[in-house]
Scaffold this motif. Structure first.
Motif, PDB file in Angstrom:
ATOM      1  N   ILE A  33      19.037 -18.536  13.703  1.00 46.03           N
ATOM      2  CA  ILE A  33      19.465 -19.925  13.616  1.00 46.03           C
ATOM      3  C   ILE A  33      19.940 -20.149  12.193  1.00 46.03           C
ATOM      4  CG2 ILE A  33      18.767 -22.341  13.781  1.00 46.03           C
ATOM      5  CD1 ILE A  33      16.627 -21.383  15.819  1.00 46.03           C
ATOM      6  N   LEU A  34      21.206 -20.568  12.080  1.00 40.15           N
ATOM      7  CA  LEU A  34      21.849 -20.727  10.784  1.00 40.15           C
ATOM      8  C   LEU A  34      22.555 -22.071  10.710  1.00 40.15           C
ATOM      9  CD1 LEU A  34      23.483 -17.215  10.895  1.00 40.15           C
ATOM     10  CD2 LEU A  34      21.555 -17.844   9.450  1.00 40.15           C
ATOM     11  N   GLU A  35      22.830 -22.520   9.499  1.00 40.22           N
ATOM     12  CA  GLU A  35      23.593 -23.747   9.305  1.00 40.22           C
ATOM     13  C   GLU A  35      25.040 -23.476   9.722  1.00 40.22           C
ATOM     14  OE1 GLU A  35      25.082 -26.660   5.698  1.00 40.22           O
ATOM     15  OE2 GLU A  35      23.529 -25.167   5.283  1.00 40.22           O
ATOM     16  N   ALA A  36      25.553 -24.264  10.659  1.00 39.39           N
ATOM     17  CA  ALA A  36      26.905 -24.062  11.187  1.00 39.39           C
ATOM     18  C   ALA A  36      27.958 -24.487  10.164  1.00 39.39           C
ATOM     19  CB  ALA A  36      27.091 -24.845  12.476  1.00 39.39           C
ATOM     20  N   ARG A  42      31.823 -28.917  17.262  1.00 42.83           N
ATOM     21  CA  ARG A  42      30.649 -29.799  17.245  1.00 42.83           C
ATOM     22  C   ARG A  42      29.782 -29.648  18.491  1.00 42.83           C
ATOM     23  NH1 ARG A  42      32.434 -35.581  16.187  1.00 42.83           N
ATOM     24  NH2 ARG A  42      33.435 -34.456  14.514  1.00 42.83           N
ATOM     25  N   ARG A  43      30.391 -29.456  19.625  1.00 41.35           N
ATOM     26  CA  ARG A  43      29.618 -29.370  20.879  1.00 41.35           C
ATOM     27  C   ARG A  43      28.796 -28.089  20.986  1.00 41.35           C
ATOM     28  NH1 ARG A  43      33.297 -26.575  24.808  1.00 41.35           N
ATOM     29  NH2 ARG A  43      35.158 -26.255  23.587  1.00 41.35           N
ATOM     30  N   LEU A  44      29.041 -27.125  20.104  1.00 45.46           N
ATOM     31  CA  LEU A  44      28.292 -25.870  20.149  1.00 45.46           C
ATOM     32  C   LEU A  44      27.130 -25.820  19.165  1.00 45.46           C
ATOM     33  CD1 LEU A  44      31.145 -23.237  20.531  1.00 45.46           C
ATOM     34  CD2 LEU A  44      29.747 -24.298  22.306  1.00 45.46           C
ATOM     35  N   SER A  45      27.068 -26.777  18.236  1.00 50.09           N
ATOM     36  CA  SER A  45      25.979 -26.764  17.274  1.00 50.09           C
ATOM     37  C   SER A  45      24.918 -27.796  17.659  1.00 50.09           C
ATOM     38  CB  SER A  45      26.495 -27.034  15.858  1.00 50.09           C
ATOM     39  OG  SER A  45      26.989 -28.349  15.746  1.00 50.09           O
ATOM     40  N   LYS A  50      22.878 -29.586  12.863  1.00 40.94           N
ATOM     41  CA  LYS A  50      24.114 -28.851  12.573  1.00 40.94           C
ATOM     42  C   LYS A  50      23.853 -27.364  12.380  1.00 40.94           C
ATOM     43  CE  LYS A  50      26.441 -32.696  12.585  1.00 40.94           C
ATOM     44  NZ  LYS A  50      26.286 -33.360  13.827  1.00 40.94           N
ATOM     45  N   THR A  51      23.057 -26.813  13.286  1.00 43.43           N
ATOM     46  CA  THR A  51      22.756 -25.383  13.261  1.00 43.43           C
ATOM     47  C   THR A  51      23.304 -24.729  14.517  1.00 43.43           C
ATOM     48  OG1 THR A  51      20.599 -25.778  14.286  1.00 43.43           O
ATOM     49  CG2 THR A  51      20.654 -25.633  11.868  1.00 43.43           C
ATOM     50  N   ILE A  52      23.369 -23.406  14.461  1.00 44.39           N
ATOM     51  CA  ILE A  52      23.831 -22.628  15.604  1.00 44.39           C
ATOM     52  C   ILE A  52      23.012 -21.340  15.663  1.00 44.39           C
ATOM     53  CG2 ILE A  52      25.665 -21.527  14.257  1.00 44.39           C
ATOM     54  CD1 ILE A  52      27.372 -21.621  16.875  1.00 44.39           C
ATOM     55  N   GLY A  53      22.732 -20.884  16.872  1.00 48.89           N
ATOM     56  CA  GLY A  53      22.038 -19.612  17.060  1.00 48.89           C
ATOM     57  C   GLY A  53      23.060 -18.511  17.276  1.00 48.89           C
ATOM     58  N   VAL A 117      13.608 -14.978  17.821  1.00 48.15           N
ATOM     59  CA  VAL A 117      14.415 -16.030  17.212  1.00 48.15           C
ATOM     60  C   VAL A 117      13.871 -16.335  15.818  1.00 48.15           C
ATOM     61  CG1 VAL A 117      15.226 -18.417  17.416  1.00 48.15           C
ATOM     62  CG2 VAL A 117      14.944 -17.016  19.470  1.00 48.15           C
ATOM     63  N   VAL A 118      14.778 -16.263  14.831  1.00 51.36           N
ATOM     64  CA  VAL A 118      14.401 -16.493  13.439  1.00 51.36           C
ATOM     65  C   VAL A 118      15.283 -17.598  12.870  1.00 51.36           C
ATOM     66  CG1 VAL A 118      14.104 -15.450  11.173  1.00 51.36           C
ATOM     67  CG2 VAL A 118      13.841 -14.046  13.219  1.00 51.36           C
ATOM     68  N   ASP A 119      14.647 -18.643  12.354  1.00 53.97           N
ATOM     69  CA  ASP A 119      15.373 -19.753  11.749  1.00 53.97           C
ATOM     70  C   ASP A 119      15.603 -19.446  10.272  1.00 53.97           C
ATOM     71  OD1 ASP A 119      16.361 -22.149  10.753  1.00 53.97           O
ATOM     72  OD2 ASP A 119      14.968 -23.391  11.907  1.00 53.97           O
ATOM     73  N   LEU A 120      16.864 -19.276   9.910  1.00 52.16           N
ATOM     74  CA  LEU A 120      17.240 -19.015   8.518  1.00 52.16           C
ATOM     75  C   LEU A 120      17.941 -20.225   7.905  1.00 52.16           C
ATOM     76  CD1 LEU A 120      18.666 -15.375   8.837  1.00 52.16           C
ATOM     77  CD2 LEU A 120      16.381 -16.073   8.083  1.00 52.16           C
ATOM     78  N   SER A 121      17.826 -21.387   8.549  1.00 48.67           N
ATOM     79  CA  SER A 121      18.537 -22.565   8.065  1.00 48.67           C
ATOM     80  C   SER A 121      17.776 -23.318   6.973  1.00 48.67           C
ATOM     81  CB  SER A 121      18.849 -23.520   9.224  1.00 48.67           C
ATOM     82  OG  SER A 121      17.653 -24.071   9.762  1.00 48.67           O
ATOM     83  N   GLY A 122      16.510 -23.009   6.798  1.00 52.61           N
ATOM     84  CA  GLY A 122      15.715 -23.694   5.777  1.00 52.61           C
ATOM     85  C   GLY A 122      15.528 -22.850   4.536  1.00 52.61           C
TER      86      GLY A 122
END
Length: 140
Positions: A33-36, A42-45, A50-53, A117-122
């Motif tokens: 999971i990353l910052e898009a 827009r419909r995919l994040s 405002k993140t996307i896998g 699943v790893v969240d890398l957005s933070g």
């Protein structure tokens, strides 16, 4: 699905630590999971974060398709209403919803199971779900 980390970096922002982590385990059974970026429709994040896998899978047929089209591909797990298990075989998908799809890619090598699943957005990487990918391989 992306065919490489360079394609992934066009769709999402990732810091050096996250990039090195993703590079060490891809292709493989991980979703990040990353910052898009603004490249992502827009419909995919995620609507508020405002993140996307994104995934870089190890499936050779899917890689060949991704290389041929030169663009990322949107994919999903299909869980029918009222059911808990996803549709997992091409014939089952064709039988149940094939008339609603443009095509079904079946190379006969599908592995059934969840990705890690790893969240890398933070600020710090966070494992959201443990799946087929080893958490220890991530260095976490």
């Amino acid at each position: 699905f992306c065919d490489s980390l360079s394609q992934m970096s066009k769709l999402a922002r990732v810091n050096n630590t996250g990039y090195r982590m993703a590079k060490s385990v891809t292709p493989g059974p991980y979703t990040f999971i990353l910052e898009a970026t603004k490249e992502v429709p827009r419909r995919l994040s995620h609507p508020s974060k405002k993140t996307i896998g994104l995934r870089v899978p190890s499936n050779k047929a899917l890689h060949a398709l991704l290389e041929k089209i030169g663009e990322p591909l949107v994919g999903t797990t299909i869980i029918m209403p009222g059911e808990e298990a996803p549709l997992s075989s091409a014939w089952e998908i064709q039988d149940r919803i094939g008339d609603q799809l443009a095509f079904i890619l079946d190379d006969g090598t599908s592995v059934i199971g969840d990705t890690t699943v790893v969240d890398l957005s933070g600020d710090e990487p966070e494992v959201i779900r443990e799946g087929l990918g080893s958490v220890s391989a991530l260095g976490l």
